[in-house]
Design a protein around this motif. Structure first.
Motif, short mmCIF file in Angstrom:
data_model
loop_
_atom_site.label_atom_id
_atom_site.label_comp_id
_atom_site.label_asym_id
_atom_site.label_seq_id
_atom_site.Cartn_x
_atom_site.Cartn_y
_atom_site.Cartn_z
N ILE A 47 0.53 0.28 -3.94
CA ILE A 47 -0.20 1.15 -3.01
C ILE A 47 0.39 1.04 -1.60
CG2 ILE A 47 -2.43 1.52 -1.90
CD1 ILE A 47 -3.74 0.90 -4.55
N SER A 48 0.80 -0.17 -1.23
CA SER A 48 1.31 -0.33 0.14
C SER A 48 2.52 0.56 0.39
CB SER A 48 1.65 -1.79 0.40
OG SER A 48 2.85 -2.15 -0.27
N HIS A 49 3.32 0.79 -0.64
CA HIS A 49 4.47 1.69 -0.47
C HIS A 49 4.10 3.14 -0.71
CE1 HIS A 49 6.56 -2.14 -0.93
NE2 HIS A 49 7.58 -1.56 -0.32
N THR A 80 5.90 4.66 -10.45
CA THR A 80 5.01 5.45 -9.59
C THR A 80 5.25 5.20 -8.11
OG1 THR A 80 3.37 5.26 -11.33
CG2 THR A 80 2.62 6.09 -9.22
N PHE A 81 5.27 3.91 -7.74
CA PHE A 81 5.28 3.69 -6.29
C PHE A 81 6.65 3.93 -5.67
CE2 PHE A 81 6.38 -0.87 -6.95
CZ PHE A 81 7.23 -1.10 -5.89
N THR A 82 7.72 3.66 -6.41
CA THR A 82 9.03 3.93 -5.83
C THR A 82 9.20 5.43 -5.62
OG1 THR A 82 9.88 3.83 -8.08
CG2 THR A 82 10.25 1.92 -6.71
N ALA A 126 -11.70 1.05 -5.02
CA ALA A 126 -11.99 -0.07 -4.12
C ALA A 126 -10.70 -0.72 -3.63
CB ALA A 126 -12.87 -1.09 -4.82
N VAL A 127 -9.73 -0.85 -4.54
CA VAL A 127 -8.44 -1.44 -4.15
C VAL A 127 -7.76 -0.57 -3.10
CG1 VAL A 127 -6.13 -2.08 -4.93
CG2 VAL A 127 -8.10 -2.64 -6.34
N SER A 128 -7.79 0.74 -3.34
CA SER A 128 -7.18 1.68 -2.40
C SER A 128 -7.82 1.57 -1.02
CB SER A 128 -7.43 3.09 -2.92
OG SER A 128 -6.26 3.71 -3.20
N LEU A 129 -9.13 1.64 -1.00
CA LEU A 129 -9.86 1.57 0.26
C LEU A 129 -9.54 0.28 1.00
CD1 LEU A 129 -12.33 2.64 2.01
CD2 LEU A 129 -13.72 1.07 0.67
N THR A 130 -9.63 -0.83 0.28
CA THR A 130 -9.44 -2.13 0.90
C THR A 130 -8.03 -2.31 1.41
OG1 THR A 130 -11.03 -2.99 -0.65
CG2 THR A 130 -9.73 -4.60 0.54
N THR A 131 -7.05 -2.00 0.55
CA THR A 131 -5.67 -2.24 0.98
C THR A 131 -5.32 -1.35 2.17
OG1 THR A 131 -5.00 -0.77 -0.80
CG2 THR A 131 -4.71 -3.09 -1.19
N VAL A 132 -5.69 -0.08 2.09
CA VAL A 132 -5.30 0.82 3.18
C VAL A 132 -5.97 0.41 4.49
CG1 VAL A 132 -5.49 3.18 3.99
CG2 VAL A 132 -4.74 2.75 1.67
#
Ligand SMILES: Nc1ncnc2c1ncn2[C@@H]1O[C@H](COP(=O)(O)OP(=O)(O)OP(=O)(O)O)[C@@H](O)[C@H]1O
Ligand SMILES: [Mg+2]
Lengths: 296, 270
Positions: free
Chosen positions: A36-38, A92-94, A192-198
């Motif tokens: 997600i970070s990328h 996906t992320f790359t 939740a992971v998306s919200l938290t990490t972003v």
């Protein structure tokens, strides 16, 4: 005061990331945070292009939307393409990151933006970034409000959905059989992971988030055999990492995020060596005890 | 030889299931009676697990319909229990045996509610039934394969269902445990519960089951054990792996005409 604010911000982020990380590593999806970070890069660029605004709420919405899309795509390639989860995460992320890079280069003239300004928030600036209301009242560091809210939402989510998260993580087939939707809980967790990490990237920087998402839960996993205790230990570790990391950085005048991530890694090494059940030393002792029966 | 019954607990109608457009179950049509101990038998890859999964609504691509207690699955979920194959989960999980058995209560609890004392009592009671009460607090990765299997069984018991599907509950279980488990299953069916078990050991089929389903992609047989568990139908199910089948033939004959001469012949090394 500043020290306390930074440690508090670090702790809030560390606890939030750690709680989610526990479920991620048990689902063998530890690298989702990294992904997600990328992957959020194109979301940030698009949010900027559409609104022309660089304020953090716009960025968060753009990044959050792409974050959720990322988890959808990962699941889609895994389920429909029958790809391994890790391969599916990698593809996906790359790909999304590449799209972001292309967007930036195409709109280079118009976009005064690179991933640095969003992805690499700096925890040292927490005390400087104040929330000032329209009437001019100073409410304190903005980041504390954001991460505090995220943590409260997370704790509510995990305590309300604990048994569903526990069961869908351990035995998805049985969960579906008794009528608990694995897809719903998967996407709630990924949301939740998306919200938290972003939210955390923006507050303390991406590297620290990725480290906090994995290292404390992995450490706790070595120390206990009970999921509730694992969540608790992870939270305590988060606070310790934040405090020790801060003073370590102050002591040799280095990067705070770097110091915190290093402390997280060191604690993991310690647990790896010393854990009473899974530690190398305990295992070695047990082996010796078997080879050399007592009394001989 | 497919026997149908009135008022079935399970009715499967024209069920076809495919993975990646390749059918693995073809046009299954069967009805099962209540209160029986039922065995599903067939070679590896025959679709036994798939049949159970699709009855439980776990396989997406299927046609035909399934009725349980004459209703749709959704309406009767809490009356049905499922024991997956043991290898289907990662036992290296931070949970105790009791934690896993408590999962059997989740369906009854509903959303957001936590297990209460009564649920714990039922869970402990189920552990005791399978002889695992001493291991309630033990972490599941520290249990042997057979003990893990018993924990799964206890979880199903804790559900207090009327109909049980069990995928190979005897895999990796020693003879004594297998006996203990089959005793429990017998008791359950004596109380009117229906227990459907995927089973691999042909030797014990006639002893264990009242009713047998023979499966190999399509349904070869379904009916009372004495009528369905015959050499011809087994031949059809297993496609003539002869050494194995001649043993079973011996076995069936021995069961039916238990005289000394037959017994000696079957025991003699070849
Ligand atoms: N998830 C899946 N995707 C694709 N094919 C599958 C899947 N699961 C099973 N199959 C195929 O479906 C067929 C039936 O599988 P199933 O697991 O139902 O067999 P089984 O009778 O339970 O075998 P076993 O005795 O080995 O447990 C097999 O050919 C298998 O390769
Ligand atoms: Mg199977």
């Amino acid at each position: 005061m500043e020290a306390l604010q930074i440690i508090l911000a670090g702790s809030l982020v560390a606890i939030a990331c750690g709680l989610l990380g526990c479920f991620l590593i048990l689902r063998k999806m530890a690298m989702v945070g990294d992904a997600i970070s990328h992957a959020v890069l194109p979301g940030i660029v698009l949010a900027f292009l559409f609104t022309g605004s660089r304020d953090s709420v716009t960025m968060l919405i753009g990044a959050g939307a792409i974050g959720i899309l990322t988890t959808f795509l990962i699941e889609f390639f895994h389920k429909k393409g029958r790809l391994q989860t890790d391969a599916s995460i990698g593809v996906t992320f790359t790909w999304l990151f590449a799209v972001g890079v292309i967007l930036i280069s195409v709109f280079a003239g118009k976009v005064d933006l690179d991933q640095d300004c969003v992805l690499y928030g700096e925890i040292a600036y927490v005390p400087l970034d104040l929330w000032i209301t329209d009437s001019g009242q100073i409410m304190g560091p903005r980041v504390l409000y954001i991460t505090g809210t995220v943590l409260i939402i997370l704790i509510a989510f995990i305590s309300l959905g604990y048994k569903e998260l526990f069961l869908t993580t351990f035995d998805p087939a049985y969960a579906s059989a008794i009528g608990i939707s694995t897809a719903v809980w998967h996407y709630l967790l990924m949301g939740a992971v998306s919200l938290t990490t972003v939210a955390s990237f923006e507050s303390v920087g991406a590297i620290l988030v990725v480290a906090l998402l994995i290292a404390p839960p992995a450490t706790a996993y070595l120390l206990t055999e009970n999921l509730k205790k694992m969540l608790l230990i992870t939270s305590l570790l988060g606070v310790v990492i934040s405090a020790v990391g801060y003073y370590l950085a102050a002591w040799f005048d280095g990067s705070i995020a770097g110091a915190m991530a290093s402390v997280a890694g060191l604690l993991f090494m310690l647990a790896f060596l010393l854990s009473p059940t899974n530690g190398l030393i305990a295992k070695h002792r047990r082996k010796k005890a078997i080879l050399k029966p007592s009394g001989v | 030889m497919i026997k149908h019954v009135d008022n079935p607990v399970l009715e499967v109608h024209d069920l076809t299931v495919s993975y990646d457009r390749k059918p693995v179950l073809w046009d299954i049509d069967l009805t099962l009676p209540a209160g029986k101990l039922i065995g599903i038998v067939g070679p590896n890859g025959a679709g036994k697990s798939t049949l159970i999964k699709s009855v439980m609504g776990l396989t997406p691509n299927s046609s035909g319909y399934v009725k349980l207690f004459d209703k749709d699955l959704k309406q009767v979920r809490d009356r049905i229990s499922y024991v997956p194959q043991r290898e289907s989960v990662d036992w290296d999980f931070p949970a105790s045996a009791l934690d896993v058995v408590l999962m059997g209560r989740y369906g009854k609890l509903g959303l957001f509610k936590r297990p209460r004392k009564a649920d714990r009592d039922i869970a402990l009671d189920s552990l005791q039934k399978v002889g695992m009460d001493a291991y309630a607090g033990r972490q599941i990765s520290q249990l042997s394969g057979g003990q893990q299997q018993r924990v799964f069984l206890a979880r199903a018991l804790a559900q207090q269902a009327d109909l049980y599907f069990m995928d190979e509950p005897f895999a990796g279980v020693d003879a004594a445990t297998e006996k203990a488990i089959i005793e429990i299953l017998r008791e359950m069916s004596a109380k009117g519960n229906t227990v459907i078990v995927v089973h691999h050991d042909l030797q014990s089929v006639t002893q264990y089951f009242d009713w047998v389903i023979l499966l190999n992609m399509r349904l070869v047989g379904s009916g009372p054990t004495s009528e369905v568990f015959t050499t011809e139908l087994l031949q059809e199910t297993y496609g003539g792996k002869l050494t194995l089948l001649s043993d079973v033939g011996d076995l069936i004959r021995r069961e039916r005409f238990p005289n000394r001469e037959q017994f000696d012949k079957a025991q003699k090394p070849k």
